[in-house]
Design a protein around this motif. Structure first.
Motif, PDB file in Angstrom:
ATOM      1  N   VAL A  41       0.833  -1.206   0.000  1.00 32.36           N
ATOM      2  CA  VAL A  41       0.000   0.000   0.000  1.00 32.36           C
ATOM      3  C   VAL A  41       0.868   1.257   0.000  1.00 32.36           C
ATOM      4  O   VAL A  41       0.653   2.190  -0.788  1.00 32.36           O
ATOM      5  N   VAL A  42       1.881   1.276   0.872  1.00 33.69           N
ATOM      6  CA  VAL A  42       2.730   2.464   1.009  1.00 33.69           C
ATOM      7  C   VAL A  42       3.552   2.711  -0.252  1.00 33.69           C
ATOM      8  O   VAL A  42       3.570   3.826  -0.796  1.00 33.69           O
ATOM      9  N   THR A  43       4.250   1.679  -0.723  1.00 36.16           N
ATOM     10  CA  THR A  43       5.105   1.860  -1.902  1.00 36.16           C
ATOM     11  C   THR A  43       4.278   2.095  -3.159  1.00 36.16           C
ATOM     12  O   THR A  43       4.677   2.874  -4.032  1.00 36.16           O
ATOM     13  N   GLY A  44       3.132   1.425  -3.244  1.00 39.10           N
ATOM     14  CA  GLY A  44       2.266   1.631  -4.403  1.00 39.10           C
ATOM     15  C   GLY A  44       1.764   3.057  -4.489  1.00 39.10           C
ATOM     16  O   GLY A  44       1.815   3.691  -5.550  1.00 39.10           O
ATOM     17  N   LEU A  45       1.304   3.586  -3.362  1.00 37.18           N
ATOM     18  CA  LEU A  45       0.829   4.972  -3.333  1.00 37.18           C
ATOM     19  C   LEU A  45       1.965   5.951  -3.608  1.00 37.18           C
ATOM     20  O   LEU A  45       1.773   6.969  -4.283  1.00 37.18           O
ATOM     21  N   ALA A  46       3.161   5.633  -3.100  1.00 39.53           N
ATOM     22  CA  ALA A  46       4.310   6.515  -3.307  1.00 39.53           C
ATOM     23  C   ALA A  46       4.677   6.594  -4.788  1.00 39.53           C
ATOM     24  O   ALA A  46       4.911   7.685  -5.330  1.00 39.53           O
ATOM     25  N   LEU A  47       4.722   5.432  -5.451  1.00 43.63           N
ATOM     26  CA  LEU A  47       5.093   5.432  -6.868  1.00 43.63           C
ATOM     27  C   LEU A  47       4.000   6.063  -7.724  1.00 43.63           C
ATOM     28  O   LEU A  47       4.285   6.808  -8.671  1.00 43.63           O
ATOM     29  N   LEU A  48       2.747   5.797  -7.392  1.00 41.16           N
ATOM     30  CA  LEU A  48       1.654   6.423  -8.136  1.00 41.16           C
ATOM     31  C   LEU A  48       1.661   7.938  -7.941  1.00 41.16           C
ATOM     32  O   LEU A  48       1.340   8.692  -8.864  1.00 41.16           O
ATOM     33  N   SER A  49       2.045   8.385  -6.749  1.00 44.87           N
ATOM     34  CA  SER A  49       2.157   9.825  -6.498  1.00 44.87           C
ATOM     35  C   SER A  49       3.276  10.430  -7.333  1.00 44.87           C
ATOM     36  O   SER A  49       3.142  11.538  -7.873  1.00 44.87           O
ATOM     37  N   LEU A  50       4.399   9.700  -7.446  1.00 43.16           N
ATOM     38  CA  LEU A  50       5.507  10.166  -8.283  1.00 43.16           C
ATOM     39  C   LEU A  50       5.066  10.293  -9.734  1.00 43.16           C
ATOM     40  O   LEU A  50       5.401  11.270 -10.416  1.00 43.16           O
ATOM     41  N   ILE A  51       4.302   9.311 -10.189  1.00 40.99           N
ATOM     42  CA  ILE A  51       3.796   9.359 -11.562  1.00 40.99           C
ATOM     43  C   ILE A  51       2.895  10.574 -11.752  1.00 40.99           C
ATOM     44  O   ILE A  51       2.980  11.285 -12.758  1.00 40.99           O
ATOM     45  N   ALA A  52       2.028  10.832 -10.770  1.00 38.09           N
ATOM     46  CA  ALA A  52       1.122  11.976 -10.854  1.00 38.09           C
ATOM     47  C   ALA A  52       1.899  13.292 -10.881  1.00 38.09           C
ATOM     48  O   ALA A  52       1.575  14.205 -11.648  1.00 38.09           O
ATOM     49  N   ILE A  53       2.947  13.394 -10.059  1.00 37.38           N
ATOM     50  CA  ILE A  53       3.764  14.616 -10.017  1.00 37.38           C
ATOM     51  C   ILE A  53       4.461  14.841 -11.350  1.00 37.38           C
ATOM     52  O   ILE A  53       4.485  15.961 -11.885  1.00 37.38           O
ATOM     53  N   GLN A  54       5.032  13.769 -11.904  1.00 35.83           N
ATOM     54  CA  GLN A  54       5.698  13.891 -13.197  1.00 35.83           C
ATOM     55  C   GLN A  54       4.704  14.252 -14.296  1.00 35.83           C
ATOM     56  O   GLN A  54       5.033  14.970 -15.242  1.00 35.83           O
ATOM     57  N   THR A  55       3.483  13.764 -14.154  1.00 31.91           N
ATOM     58  CA  THR A  55       2.444  14.078 -15.130  1.00 31.91           C
ATOM     59  C   THR A  55       2.092  15.557 -15.094  1.00 31.91           C
ATOM     60  O   THR A  55       1.848  16.186 -16.129  1.00 31.91           O
ATOM     61  N   LEU A  56       2.064  16.131 -13.901  1.00 29.24           N
ATOM     62  CA  LEU A  56       1.774  17.557 -13.772  1.00 29.24           C
ATOM     63  C   LEU A  56       2.862  18.406 -14.423  1.00 29.24           C
ATOM     64  O   LEU A  56       2.599  19.488 -14.944  1.00 29.24           O
ATOM     65  N   ARG A  57       4.085  17.910 -14.409  1.00 26.62           N
ATOM     66  CA  ARG A  57       5.208  18.676 -14.947  1.00 26.62           C
ATOM     67  C   ARG A  57       5.286  18.610 -16.462  1.00 26.62           C
ATOM     68  O   ARG A  57       5.639  19.584 -17.119  1.00 26.62           O
ATOM     69  N   ASN A  58       4.991  17.450 -17.026  1.00 28.55           N
ATOM     70  CA  ASN A  58       5.132  17.271 -18.467  1.00 28.55           C
ATOM     71  C   ASN A  58       3.971  16.468 -19.027  1.00 28.55           C
ATOM     72  O   ASN A  58       3.463  15.553 -18.375  1.00 28.55           O
ATOM     73  N   SER A  59       3.589  16.805 -20.244  1.00 23.93           N
ATOM     74  CA  SER A  59       2.545  16.055 -20.928  1.00 23.93           C
ATOM     75  C   SER A  59       3.075  14.681 -21.316  1.00 23.93           C
ATOM     76  O   SER A  59       4.197  14.549 -21.791  1.00 23.93           O
ATOM     77  N   ARG A  60       2.256  13.658 -21.118  1.00 25.96           N
ATOM     78  CA  ARG A  60       2.672  12.302 -21.448  1.00 25.96           C
ATOM     79  C   ARG A  60       1.528  11.564 -22.139  1.00 25.96           C
ATOM     80  O   ARG A  60       0.365  11.879 -21.934  1.00 25.96           O
ATOM     81  N   SER A  61       1.884  10.565 -22.939  1.00 23.72           N
ATOM     82  CA  SER A  61       0.865   9.817 -23.660  1.00 23.72           C
ATOM     83  C   SER A  61       0.090   8.924 -22.702  1.00 23.72           C
ATOM     84  O   SER A  61       0.597   8.510 -21.655  1.00 23.72           O
TER      85      SER A  61
END
Length: 212
Positions: A70-90
């Motif tokens: 739960v912890v690592t999954g949420l952490a990595l998904l949060s990282l993905i969300a942050i990177q998504t906010l910074r740059n457009s991705r397919s």
């Protein structure tokens, strides 16, 4: 303008995660609600099977593995969300990263589960990342062989390093779990690489916007 683009990027991420992550479960539920609930209950009570957390907690029946997931999954998904906010991705890249994170960090990662992310990997990864993924897939296939040959492999390795002999491919001292750990790490590397690299924007206006 920048805020609107960030919201658009985040929306893409949420859509890709929901479509890529929930669609298989929805289809299973539609096909058989009883089978779906049996699947959920079965995995909720399952042990750490080929999971990366065995490195931290060798006891495969420890409930800590589920908390780590739960912890690592949420952490990595949060990282993905942050990177998504910074740059457009397919959408396909986001789908691979989000679904891949859920699978690779799961406390149950059987060899066949790699089929959930392989189609997305082919579409989302560049040549170098895909090469790493192919190695992970080969290692994943090898798990099936080493599982049934665990006793033989333990006997061979016991002459070099102090490990118990006998048949026990589920614990971290098994060659099977060594391969599982390598597979998990390689897949996680491709996920992190795919979400941290700068995306290639599709048109000049988007490139100009990214420089502002």
């Amino acid at each position: 303008m920048r805020g609107e683009q960030a919201v658009k990027n985040l929306t893409h991420f949420i859509i890709s995660f929901l479509v890529g992550g929930l669609t298989p479960f929805i289809l299973v539920y539609i096909a058989s609600a009883e089978g779906f609930y049996a699947f959920i209950n079965h995995h909720a009570s399952w042990y750490c099977e080929n999971c990366v957390y065995a490195l931290l907690v060798p006891d495969i029946f420890s409930p800590l593995h589920k908390y780590f997931y739960v912890v690592t999954g949420l952490a990595l998904l949060s990282l993905i969300a942050i990177q998504t906010l910074r740059n457009s991705r397919s959408l396909v890249s986001l789908a691979y990263a989000s679904v891949g994170a859920v699978v690779a960090l799961n406390y149950v990662f059987t060899p066949q589960m790699i089929l959930m992310i392989s189609p997305l990997a082919v579409l989302a990864l560049n040549k170098r990342e895909l090469g790493t993924y192919v190695i992970a897939d080969i290692v994943n296939f090898s798990l099936i062989i080493t599982f049934f040959e665990d006793s033989t492999l333990r006997s061979l390795f016991s002459k070099i390093i102090p490990i118990e002999t006998g048949f026990n491919p589920w614990t971290i001292d098994s060659p099977t779990q060594w391969l599982a750990t390598i597979r998990n790490m390689l897949i996680l590397i491709t996920i992190v690489a795919s979400i941290t690299k700068r995306s290639e924007l599709s048109n000049p206006s988007e490139r100009a916007f990214s420089l502002n």
